[in-house]
Scaffold this motif. Sequence first.
Motif, PDB file in Angstrom:
ATOM      1  N   GLN A   2       0.819  -1.205   0.000  1.00 18.01           N
ATOM      2  CA  GLN A   2       0.000   0.000   0.000  1.00 18.01           C
ATOM      3  C   GLN A   2       0.859   1.264   0.000  1.00 18.01           C
ATOM      4  N   HIS A   3       1.964   1.197   0.730  1.00 17.45           N
ATOM      5  CA  HIS A   3       2.873   2.346   0.769  1.00 17.45           C
ATOM      6  C   HIS A   3       3.441   2.613  -0.622  1.00 17.45           C
ATOM      7  N   CYS A   4       3.861   1.543  -1.313  1.00 19.09           N
ATOM      8  CA  CYS A   4       4.403   1.686  -2.670  1.00 19.09           C
ATOM      9  C   CYS A   4       3.341   2.241  -3.613  1.00 19.09           C
ATOM     10  N   LEU A   5       2.126   1.730  -3.477  1.00 18.00           N
ATOM     11  CA  LEU A   5       1.037   2.190  -4.337  1.00 18.00           C
ATOM     12  C   LEU A   5       0.767   3.672  -4.106  1.00 18.00           C
ATOM     13  N   TYR A  11       3.295  10.007  -7.622  1.00 14.68           N
ATOM     14  CA  TYR A  11       4.182  10.269  -8.761  1.00 14.68           C
ATOM     15  C   TYR A  11       3.355  10.506 -10.030  1.00 14.68           C
ATOM     16  N   VAL A  12       2.375   9.650 -10.274  1.00 16.72           N
ATOM     17  CA  VAL A  12       1.539   9.765 -11.465  1.00 16.72           C
ATOM     18  C   VAL A  12       0.724  11.059 -11.417  1.00 16.72           C
ATOM     19  N   THR A  13       0.230  11.405 -10.237  1.00 14.97           N
ATOM     20  CA  THR A  13      -0.530  12.648 -10.074  1.00 14.97           C
ATOM     21  C   THR A  13       0.352  13.861 -10.351  1.00 14.97           C
ATOM     22  N   GLU A  14       1.593  13.822  -9.881  1.00 15.20           N
ATOM     23  CA  GLU A  14       2.526  14.920 -10.119  1.00 15.20           C
ATOM     24  C   GLU A  14       2.847  15.091 -11.601  1.00 15.20           C
ATOM     25  N   LEU A  15       2.716  14.003 -12.374  1.00 16.29           N
ATOM     26  CA  LEU A  15       2.925  14.090 -13.819  1.00 16.29           C
ATOM     27  C   LEU A  15       1.743  14.771 -14.508  1.00 16.29           C
ATOM     28  N   LEU A  17      -1.374  13.416 -14.782  1.00 16.81           N
ATOM     29  CA  LEU A  17      -2.190  12.443 -15.494  1.00 16.81           C
ATOM     30  C   LEU A  17      -3.515  12.223 -14.779  1.00 16.81           C
ATOM     31  N   GLU A  18      -4.510  11.826 -15.530  1.00 20.06           N
ATOM     32  CA  GLU A  18      -5.865  11.640 -15.015  1.00 20.06           C
ATOM     33  C   GLU A  18      -5.938  10.472 -14.041  1.00 20.06           C
ATOM     34  N   PRO A  19      -6.370  10.720 -12.809  1.00 18.38           N
ATOM     35  CA  PRO A  19      -6.496   9.620 -11.849  1.00 18.38           C
ATOM     36  C   PRO A  19      -7.594   8.632 -12.219  1.00 18.38           C
ATOM     37  N   MET A  20      -8.570   9.066 -13.011  1.00 19.50           N
ATOM     38  CA  MET A  20      -9.641   8.148 -13.427  1.00 19.50           C
ATOM     39  C   MET A  20      -9.113   7.093 -14.397  1.00 19.50           C
ATOM     40  N   ILE A  21      -8.169   7.460 -15.228  1.00 21.66           N
ATOM     41  CA  ILE A  21      -7.604   6.512 -16.190  1.00 21.66           C
ATOM     42  C   ILE A  21      -6.642   5.561 -15.482  1.00 21.66           C
ATOM     43  N   TYR A  22      -5.830   6.105 -14.603  1.00 18.12           N
ATOM     44  CA  TYR A  22      -4.812   5.319 -13.920  1.00 18.12           C
ATOM     45  C   TYR A  22      -5.259   5.046 -12.478  1.00 18.12           C
ATOM     46  N   ASP A  23      -6.189   4.098 -12.335  1.00 16.97           N
ATOM     47  CA  ASP A  23      -6.681   3.752 -11.010  1.00 16.97           C
ATOM     48  C   ASP A  23      -5.705   2.797 -10.315  1.00 16.97           C
ATOM     49  N   ASP A  24      -6.033   2.400  -9.097  1.00 13.54           N
ATOM     50  CA  ASP A  24      -5.122   1.561  -8.308  1.00 13.54           C
ATOM     51  C   ASP A  24      -4.789   0.243  -8.999  1.00 13.54           C
ATOM     52  N   HIS A  25      -5.791  -0.399  -9.591  1.00  6.18           N
ATOM     53  CA  HIS A  25      -5.543  -1.680 -10.268  1.00  6.18           C
ATOM     54  C   HIS A  25      -4.571  -1.507 -11.438  1.00  6.18           C
ATOM     55  N   TYR A  26      -4.732  -0.429 -12.156  1.00  9.60           N
ATOM     56  CA  TYR A  26      -3.860  -0.148 -13.296  1.00  9.60           C
ATOM     57  C   TYR A  26      -2.423   0.094 -12.830  1.00  9.60           C
ATOM     58  N   LEU A  27      -2.280   0.895 -11.783  1.00  6.24           N
ATOM     59  CA  LEU A  27      -0.944   1.205 -11.275  1.00  6.24           C
ATOM     60  C   LEU A  27      -0.273  -0.008 -10.653  1.00  6.24           C
ATOM     61  N   LEU A  28      -1.068  -0.887 -10.034  1.00 11.47           N
ATOM     62  CA  LEU A  28      -0.505  -2.098  -9.442  1.00 11.47           C
ATOM     63  C   LEU A  28       0.147  -3.003 -10.481  1.00 11.47           C
ATOM     64  N   ARG A  29      -0.357  -2.969 -11.691  1.00 10.30           N
ATOM     65  CA  ARG A  29       0.261  -3.765 -12.763  1.00 10.30           C
ATOM     66  C   ARG A  29       1.724  -3.372 -12.965  1.00 10.30           C
ATOM     67  N   PHE A  30       1.981  -2.080 -12.965  1.00 10.08           N
ATOM     68  CA  PHE A  30       3.348  -1.604 -13.140  1.00 10.08           C
ATOM     69  C   PHE A  30       4.208  -1.978 -11.931  1.00 10.08           C
ATOM     70  N   LEU A  31       3.667  -1.811 -10.735  1.00 12.59           N
ATOM     71  CA  LEU A  31       4.417  -2.146  -9.515  1.00 12.59           C
ATOM     72  C   LEU A  31       4.755  -3.634  -9.457  1.00 12.59           C
ATOM     73  N   ARG A  32       3.787  -4.459  -9.770  1.00  9.96           N
ATOM     74  CA  ARG A  32       4.027  -5.911  -9.732  1.00  9.96           C
ATOM     75  C   ARG A  32       5.019  -6.345 -10.808  1.00  9.96           C
ATOM     76  N   ALA A  33       4.936  -5.702 -11.962  1.00 10.71           N
ATOM     77  CA  ALA A  33       5.837  -6.063 -13.061  1.00 10.71           C
ATOM     78  C   ALA A  33       7.297  -5.800 -12.702  1.00 10.71           C
ATOM     79  N   ARG A  34       7.512  -4.845 -11.801  1.00  5.95           N
ATOM     80  CA  ARG A  34       8.877  -4.508 -11.396  1.00  5.95           C
ATOM     81  C   ARG A  34       9.138  -4.852  -9.923  1.00  5.95           C
ATOM     82  N   MET A  44       9.665   2.258 -16.136  1.00  3.04           N
ATOM     83  CA  MET A  44       8.748   1.541 -17.014  1.00  3.04           C
ATOM     84  C   MET A  44       7.541   2.413 -17.365  1.00  3.04           C
ATOM     85  N   PHE A  45       6.985   3.101 -16.376  1.00  5.00           N
ATOM     86  CA  PHE A  45       5.824   3.957 -16.611  1.00  5.00           C
ATOM     87  C   PHE A  45       6.195   5.131 -17.512  1.00  5.00           C
ATOM     88  N   ASP A  46       7.357   5.731 -17.295  1.00  4.50           N
ATOM     89  CA  ASP A  46       7.807   6.836 -18.148  1.00  4.50           C
ATOM     90  C   ASP A  46       7.981   6.372 -19.592  1.00  4.50           C
TER      91      ASP A  46
END
Length: 79
Positions: A2-5, A11-15, A17-34, A44-46
Amino acid sequence: MQHCLGDFRQYVTELGLEPMIYDDHYLLRFLRARKLDMDKTKLMFDNFQQWRRENDVDNILEVSFQQCVITICVLEFLV
């Protein structure tokens, strides 16, 4: 996790980007992949965002059918 998420969501908000497009499930994919490595996840996200810009993914539905047909015909002619 949860802390990582939370950190990654910030980080994504500071970029800007729309929080509706990049929800928690979407962001978790990137975290798990790395494996929750924040530096690798950000890289990877950049890269993903750069690919989206280079390929104009956000405007893909605005391409007309006629443009697609012309592109296909030109490619067929060149082959």
